[in-house]
Design a protein around this motif. Structure first.
Motif, PDB file in Angstrom:
ATOM      1  N   ARG A  34      33.193 -60.401  93.825  1.00 38.68           N
ATOM      2  CA  ARG A  34      33.289 -58.947  93.953  1.00 38.68           C
ATOM      3  C   ARG A  34      31.926 -58.391  94.354  1.00 38.68           C
ATOM      4  NH1 ARG A  34      37.160 -55.972  90.562  1.00 38.68           N
ATOM      5  NH2 ARG A  34      36.921 -53.825  91.207  1.00 38.68           N
ATOM      6  N   PHE A  35      31.907 -57.490  95.341  1.00 42.03           N
ATOM      7  CA  PHE A  35      30.664 -56.813  95.706  1.00 42.03           C
ATOM      8  C   PHE A  35      30.965 -55.423  96.234  1.00 42.03           C
ATOM      9  CE2 PHE A  35      31.961 -59.071  99.513  1.00 42.03           C
ATOM     10  CZ  PHE A  35      31.709 -58.190 100.550  1.00 42.03           C
ATOM     11  N   ASP A  36      30.021 -54.523  96.019  1.00 45.36           N
ATOM     12  CA  ASP A  36      30.112 -53.147  96.507  1.00 45.36           C
ATOM     13  C   ASP A  36      29.586 -53.136  97.937  1.00 45.36           C
ATOM     14  OD1 ASP A  36      29.753 -50.463  97.177  1.00 45.36           O
ATOM     15  OD2 ASP A  36      29.117 -49.907  95.157  1.00 45.36           O
ATOM     16  N   TYR A  37      30.455 -52.872  98.889  1.00 46.38           N
ATOM     17  CA  TYR A  37      30.064 -52.928 100.301  1.00 46.38           C
ATOM     18  C   TYR A  37      29.415 -51.636 100.785  1.00 46.38           C
ATOM     19  CZ  TYR A  37      34.512 -50.513 101.016  1.00 46.38           C
ATOM     20  OH  TYR A  37      35.548 -49.623 100.959  1.00 46.38           O
ATOM     21  N   THR A  38      29.254 -50.632  99.920  1.00 45.32           N
ATOM     22  CA  THR A  38      28.686 -49.356 100.357  1.00 45.32           C
ATOM     23  C   THR A  38      27.199 -49.215 100.062  1.00 45.32           C
ATOM     24  OG1 THR A  38      29.247 -48.228  98.288  1.00 45.32           O
ATOM     25  CG2 THR A  38      30.907 -48.194 100.052  1.00 45.32           C
ATOM     26  N   VAL A  39      26.621 -50.127  99.286  1.00 43.70           N
ATOM     27  CA  VAL A  39      25.198 -50.032  98.940  1.00 43.70           C
ATOM     28  C   VAL A  39      24.452 -51.272  99.407  1.00 43.70           C
ATOM     29  CG1 VAL A  39      25.553 -48.536  96.948  1.00 43.70           C
ATOM     30  CG2 VAL A  39      25.539 -50.982  96.623  1.00 43.70           C
ATOM     31  N   ARG A  40      23.179 -51.091  99.706  1.00 42.32           N
ATOM     32  CA  ARG A  40      22.312 -52.193 100.119  1.00 42.32           C
ATOM     33  C   ARG A  40      20.986 -52.052  99.418  1.00 42.32           C
ATOM     34  NH1 ARG A  40      25.336 -50.637 104.078  1.00 42.32           N
ATOM     35  NH2 ARG A  40      26.364 -52.038 105.480  1.00 42.32           N
ATOM     36  N   PRO A  41      20.455 -53.079  98.810  1.00 40.42           N
ATOM     37  CA  PRO A  41      21.104 -54.365  98.582  1.00 40.42           C
ATOM     38  C   PRO A  41      22.213 -54.225  97.550  1.00 40.42           C
ATOM     39  CG  PRO A  41      18.992 -54.325  97.460  1.00 40.42           C
ATOM     40  CD  PRO A  41      19.111 -53.029  98.228  1.00 40.42           C
ATOM     41  N   LYS A  43      24.924 -56.609  94.700  1.00 41.16           N
ATOM     42  CA  LYS A  43      25.070 -57.855  93.949  1.00 41.16           C
ATOM     43  C   LYS A  43      26.465 -58.417  94.159  1.00 41.16           C
ATOM     44  CE  LYS A  43      21.842 -56.910  90.231  1.00 41.16           C
ATOM     45  NZ  LYS A  43      21.673 -56.652  88.800  1.00 41.16           N
ATOM     46  N   VAL A  44      26.526 -59.703  94.458  1.00 42.23           N
ATOM     47  CA  VAL A  44      27.794 -60.409  94.497  1.00 42.23           C
ATOM     48  C   VAL A  44      28.013 -60.964  93.097  1.00 42.23           C
ATOM     49  CG1 VAL A  44      29.102 -62.311  95.495  1.00 42.23           C
ATOM     50  CG2 VAL A  44      27.472 -61.062  96.912  1.00 42.23           C
ATOM     51  N   LYS A  45      29.103 -60.582  92.482  1.00 40.63           N
ATOM     52  CA  LYS A  45      29.418 -61.060  91.134  1.00 40.63           C
ATOM     53  C   LYS A  45      30.565 -62.058  91.243  1.00 40.63           C
ATOM     54  CE  LYS A  45      28.052 -56.715  89.084  1.00 40.63           C
ATOM     55  NZ  LYS A  45      28.457 -55.517  88.363  1.00 40.63           N
ATOM     56  N   SER A  46      30.431 -63.167  90.538  1.00 39.85           N
ATOM     57  CA  SER A  46      31.500 -64.161  90.555  1.00 39.85           C
ATOM     58  C   SER A  46      32.087 -64.304  89.162  1.00 39.85           C
ATOM     59  CB  SER A  46      30.985 -65.504  91.061  1.00 39.85           C
ATOM     60  OG  SER A  46      29.978 -66.007  90.219  1.00 39.85           O
ATOM     61  N   TYR A  47      33.393 -64.452  89.127  1.00 41.56           N
ATOM     62  CA  TYR A  47      34.148 -64.574  87.880  1.00 41.56           C
ATOM     63  C   TYR A  47      35.060 -65.790  87.977  1.00 41.56           C
ATOM     64  CZ  TYR A  47      33.121 -59.532  87.585  1.00 41.56           C
ATOM     65  OH  TYR A  47      32.509 -58.305  87.559  1.00 41.56           O
ATOM     66  N   GLU A  48      35.183 -66.522  86.892  1.00 41.26           N
ATOM     67  CA  GLU A  48      36.251 -67.515  86.815  1.00 41.26           C
ATOM     68  C   GLU A  48      37.547 -66.712  86.781  1.00 41.26           C
ATOM     69  OE1 GLU A  48      36.152 -70.894  86.815  1.00 41.26           O
ATOM     70  OE2 GLU A  48      33.995 -70.805  87.120  1.00 41.26           O
ATOM     71  N   HIS A  49      38.618 -67.261  87.281  1.00 40.04           N
ATOM     72  CA  HIS A  49      39.881 -66.527  87.326  1.00 40.04           C
ATOM     73  C   HIS A  49      40.313 -66.004  85.958  1.00 40.04           C
ATOM     74  CE1 HIS A  49      41.206 -66.719  91.462  1.00 40.04           C
ATOM     75  NE2 HIS A  49      40.669 -67.919  91.534  1.00 40.04           N
ATOM     76  N   SER A  50      39.979 -66.713  84.898  1.00 40.60           N
ATOM     77  CA  SER A  50      40.450 -66.315  83.568  1.00 40.60           C
ATOM     78  C   SER A  50      39.440 -65.480  82.785  1.00 40.60           C
ATOM     79  CB  SER A  50      40.793 -67.570  82.763  1.00 40.60           C
ATOM     80  OG  SER A  50      39.646 -68.382  82.628  1.00 40.60           O
TER      81      SER A  50
END
Length: 81
Positions: A34-41, A43-50
């Motif tokens: 998940r990442f916010d595409y409207t701001v720079r820089p 953060k890409v956040k990653s989650y395990e599916h559960s």
């Protein structure tokens, strides 16, 4: 316009993408990204599916860099299983 670019790149890379507010959400085999595409820089956040809390975060300079990072991580994910 940015949504269209992200959608096209994800289609080419065979990444399923959906949008929620200003977040792009991409799912790979074991991870939700998940990442916010409207701001720079951003953060890409990653989650395990559960899991509900981020497993990791990576600071990137643009949506394009976020997608490249996700593709590279997906490739590592595929070769490690």
């Amino acid at each position: 316009m940015m949504v269209d670019m992200i959608r096209k790149v994800c289609d080419i890379a065979d990444l399923p993408v959906r949008f929620s507010g200003s977040d792009a959400i991409i799912e790979t085999r074991n991870t939700v990204w998940r990442f916010d595409y409207t701001v720079r820089p951003t953060k890409v956040k990653s989650y395990e599916h559960s899991e509900a809390t981020p497993e990791a975060e990576k600071l990137v300079q643009s949506p394009a860099e976020a997608i490249v990072y996700i593709i590279q991580s997906r490739n590592k994910e595929a070769t490690s299983h």
